[in-house]
Design an enzyme around this catalytic site. Sequence first.
Site, PDB file in Angstrom:
ATOM      1  N   ASP A  18      32.567 -80.087 -94.196  1.00  0.00           N
ATOM      2  CA  ASP A  18      33.143 -78.660 -93.422  1.00  0.00           C
ATOM      3  C   ASP A  18      31.985 -77.592 -93.701  1.00  0.00           C
ATOM      4  OD1 ASP A  18      34.226 -77.619 -91.306  1.00  0.00           O
ATOM      5  OD2 ASP A  18      35.578 -76.826 -92.449  1.00  0.00           O
ATOM      6  N   MET A  19      31.849 -77.077 -92.496  1.00  0.00           N
ATOM      7  CA  MET A  19      30.024 -75.820 -93.231  1.00  0.00           C
ATOM      8  C   MET A  19      31.171 -75.193 -93.079  1.00  0.00           C
ATOM      9  SD  MET A  19      27.926 -77.252 -92.392  1.00  0.00           S
ATOM     10  CE  MET A  19      26.497 -76.199 -93.608  1.00  0.00           C
ATOM     11  N   TYR A  23      29.753 -69.986 -87.989  1.00  0.00           N
ATOM     12  CA  TYR A  23      27.924 -69.542 -86.811  1.00  0.00           C
ATOM     13  C   TYR A  23      27.956 -68.648 -87.709  1.00  0.00           C
ATOM     14  CZ  TYR A  23      29.674 -72.112 -83.068  1.00  0.00           C
ATOM     15  OH  TYR A  23      30.537 -72.741 -81.955  1.00  0.00           O
ATOM     16  N   ARG A  60      37.079 -61.700 -93.975  1.00  0.00           N
ATOM     17  CA  ARG A  60      38.224 -62.021 -94.258  1.00  0.00           C
ATOM     18  C   ARG A  60      39.530 -61.348 -95.894  1.00  0.00           C
ATOM     19  NH1 ARG A  60      37.766 -69.086 -93.468  1.00  0.00           N
ATOM     20  NH2 ARG A  60      36.105 -68.625 -92.099  1.00  0.00           N
ATOM     21  N   ASP A 120      30.137 -78.461 -86.218  1.00  0.00           N
ATOM     22  CA  ASP A 120      29.623 -77.980 -88.425  1.00  0.00           C
ATOM     23  C   ASP A 120      30.603 -79.312 -88.897  1.00  0.00           C
ATOM     24  OD1 ASP A 120      32.730 -76.983 -87.696  1.00  0.00           O
ATOM     25  OD2 ASP A 120      31.815 -75.626 -88.945  1.00  0.00           O
ATOM     26  N   GLU A 121      31.394 -80.519 -88.832  1.00  0.00           N
ATOM     27  CA  GLU A 121      32.520 -81.298 -89.646  1.00  0.00           C
ATOM     28  C   GLU A 121      31.229 -82.413 -89.566  1.00  0.00           C
ATOM     29  OE1 GLU A 121      36.364 -81.142 -88.860  1.00  0.00           O
ATOM     30  OE2 GLU A 121      36.048 -80.701 -87.216  1.00  0.00           O
TER      31      GLU A 121
HETATM   32  N1  DCP Z   1      34.670 -71.816 -83.065  1.00  0.00           N
HETATM   33  C1  DCP Z   1      34.913 -71.111 -81.587  1.00  0.00           C
HETATM   34  N2  DCP Z   1      36.212 -70.734 -81.664  1.00  0.00           N
HETATM   35  C2  DCP Z   1      36.666 -71.113 -81.810  1.00  0.00           C
HETATM   36  C3  DCP Z   1      37.208 -71.698 -83.164  1.00  0.00           C
HETATM   37  C4  DCP Z   1      35.737 -72.014 -83.868  1.00  0.00           C
HETATM   38  O1  DCP Z   1      33.818 -71.145 -81.513  1.00  0.00           O
HETATM   39  N3  DCP Z   1      38.099 -70.991 -81.597  1.00  0.00           N
HETATM   40  C5  DCP Z   1      33.457 -72.063 -83.834  1.00  0.00           C
HETATM   41  C6  DCP Z   1      32.367 -71.187 -84.620  1.00  0.00           C
HETATM   42  C7  DCP Z   1      33.295 -71.236 -86.202  1.00  0.00           C
HETATM   43  C8  DCP Z   1      32.640 -72.812 -85.960  1.00  0.00           C
HETATM   44  O2  DCP Z   1      33.137 -73.235 -84.551  1.00  0.00           O
HETATM   45  O3  DCP Z   1      32.365 -70.959 -86.648  1.00  0.00           O
HETATM   46  C9  DCP Z   1      33.246 -73.541 -86.590  1.00  0.00           C
HETATM   47  O4  DCP Z   1      34.676 -73.603 -86.685  1.00  0.00           O
HETATM   48  P1  DCP Z   1      35.473 -74.050 -88.056  1.00  0.00           P
HETATM   49  O5  DCP Z   1      37.240 -74.457 -87.162  1.00  0.00           O
HETATM   50  O6  DCP Z   1      35.400 -74.609 -89.053  1.00  0.00           O
HETATM   51  O7  DCP Z   1      35.707 -72.461 -88.565  1.00  0.00           O
HETATM   52  P2  DCP Z   1      34.710 -71.455 -89.541  1.00  0.00           P
HETATM   53  O8  DCP Z   1      33.224 -72.372 -89.641  1.00  0.00           O
HETATM   54  O9  DCP Z   1      34.162 -70.593 -88.965  1.00  0.00           O
HETATM   55  O10 DCP Z   1      35.116 -71.138 -90.901  1.00  0.00           O
HETATM   56  P3  DCP Z   1      35.693 -72.068 -91.755  1.00  0.00           P
HETATM   57  O11 DCP Z   1      35.376 -71.609 -93.342  1.00  0.00           O
HETATM   58  O12 DCP Z   1      37.401 -71.531 -92.214  1.00  0.00           O
HETATM   59  O13 DCP Z   1      35.517 -74.128 -91.951  1.00  0.00           O
END
Ligand code: DCP
Length: 644
Positions: A18-19, A23, A60, A120-121
């Site tokens: 998982d990235m 974004y 965060r 992203d996963e």
């Molecule tokens: N995303 C979005 N709207 C949301 C949730 C996520 O557009 N309600 C998009 C932005 C995130 C991407 O999807 O960057 C991936 O979501 P993740 O839940 O994997 O969260 P992140 O990658 O941002 O953070 P983490 O490091 O906690 O996985």
Amino acid sequence: MPIARPEPQNARVIAHVDMDCFYVQVEQRKNPELRGLPTAVVQYNSWKGGGLIAVGYEARKFGVKRSMRGDEAKRICPNIQLIQVPVARGKADLNLYRNAGSEVVSILATKGRCERASIDEVYLDLTDAAEMMLSETPPEVLEEIDEEVLKSHVLGLHVEGNEREENVREWLHRSDADHQDKLLACGAIIVAQLRMKVLYETKFTCSAGIAHNKMLAKLASAMHKPAQQTVVPSSSVKDLLASLPVKKMKQLGGKLGSSLQIDLGVNTVGDLLQFSQEKLQEHYGVNTGTWLWNISRGISGDAVVDRLLPKSHGCGKTFPGPQALKTIASVENWVNQLCDELSERIQSDLDQNRRIAHTLTLHARAFKENDMEPHRKFPSKSCPLRYGTSKIQEAAVKLFDSGLRDFLGSQHIGWGITSLSIAASKISDLPQGTCSILKFLQGKIPSSTSLSGAGEFHKESFPLSSTDDVQSKGCTVMDQEVKQKALASEAASNDIDIKFQAKPLKRIGSMVVKTKDVGKSSILKFFQSSNSSFHTMNQACERSSLDQASSSSFPECEEHSDLEQIDEQVGFSEGHIDSDGHHNQTRNGYTWGINMENIDPSVLDELPMEIQREIQEWFHPPKRANTTRRGSSIVHYFSPVKKG
Ligand code: DCP
């Protein structure tokens, strides 16, 4: 509905990658000055500073969360950099992120079966690679082990302070470990290498879970973020699940999880252990009951599906509060824009991947003024998909009209639409043998309408059907050329001497060991050496709770704001009977909604001989006296081409 599948007999090595704050990372790569600064990506809609959709780890630390709006984030973190998501057609344009995700997938896909699960996963089945490593260079014989591997979190391994890496090294080196643990140790080494490779080639960090099944790997990847990996040996599963709140488990976040809490008093997955399989089946049916019984023991047989491309394409938009759409004209305007984007994406999937989508679905969320039936939902509607923007738009508007009629029933009252989304699903590969037809069409028809006739394999008129089973979720991904990239990357990885990969091996006695100083291979060092301020990420590495991790997975689909996209849940159908009662013909598993006798011979005659032959071959026409049927002809298939 969850499906209970038994675990295969032989142990597997599954990774979930998982990235991290994806974004944000993409934006930071685009603008390296943002690196190390508290950063968040916000929706294009600037109301109250825009809704945060991705929050970097530096932000965060100040307590900034995805649920906040930009103004609130600024209040608690005045230096936060708020980056607006790119916009196209009046809504978020995710192509930048999709393509970045594809870059990562193409690297990860080089080591085993790869399933892209969202933007992203991915899941990886590394069983073969791990078995091979175990037979050739088992971890117990390695003199040096990458620092990144040593930084793994191994669940159940008691570690304190500085001893951590030493304990992990010991765990990896154990010669008396059982075969399953040895495989996981190999998996940990492979995944650390992959993560390093992702970092070197894309500049993105990711986190991973390594376990014997997808469910456990997914849970683990979220446990230690960012830029870390977590291993789940079988012996640690019981403890892991004992304290895991049911709502944290995939597929238990909704009604089923609530029912477990309310009806059975089950709060953690471990609490389920007190119920017999029969009892759970009694409550939830045989399948779900069995699934619950299995997951409480960490059993999940779900296979990693070989899929680098999405199962469906979707785009949507929300219209919260005063933005609700209240006229047909305004809905049509947005439906048209969404269809425009969808059409472009399915066309490019067809052009680049030779895949065709069969079903168009429209979802909406709506309300009625002075509603007497507030629980009535706007029904999702679907129909066969015909290619070409205007055809998709026309069909989608009909779907909306039909949904609105059902939603309002006999009531003549005001209404509002608070979200709209359109999806193209039931995607299948074009059958073998259409290659020359594709080339022919692509050569003759302008690209915006190329193969627009493909949809004409479906009937001109079609029934509208409710598809409540099609749910919307977090991310449908679009990976242009990802397959090619994976192959290219695989080829490249065989040639390129990458720093962390090219480690000569030497043997201890008859065994192979690495000789180079591999301690330099760590993700933190990459950032230190590339002079980026990664210290906050380093600090964030200390976090290790599922609570924090929970923000990394999509919450409920409803929360997905403007960027909400359509889920990839629709399965493929093998063939069907259309509403006229005609059997569609299947070739290579692909269903064509047309019979040979429906093709206008004069149109067929205009095609090059090779195409005519191909078409003849497709259909093997049954002998019937009546050779034409009104309203269904190949003319429709080629309708975008104007005859002179
Ligand atoms: N995303 C979005 N709207 C949301 C949730 C996520 O557009 N309600 C998009 C932005 C995130 C991407 O999807 O960057 C991936 O979501 P993740 O839940 O994997 O969260 P992140 O990658 O941002 O953070 P983490 O490091 O906690 O996985």
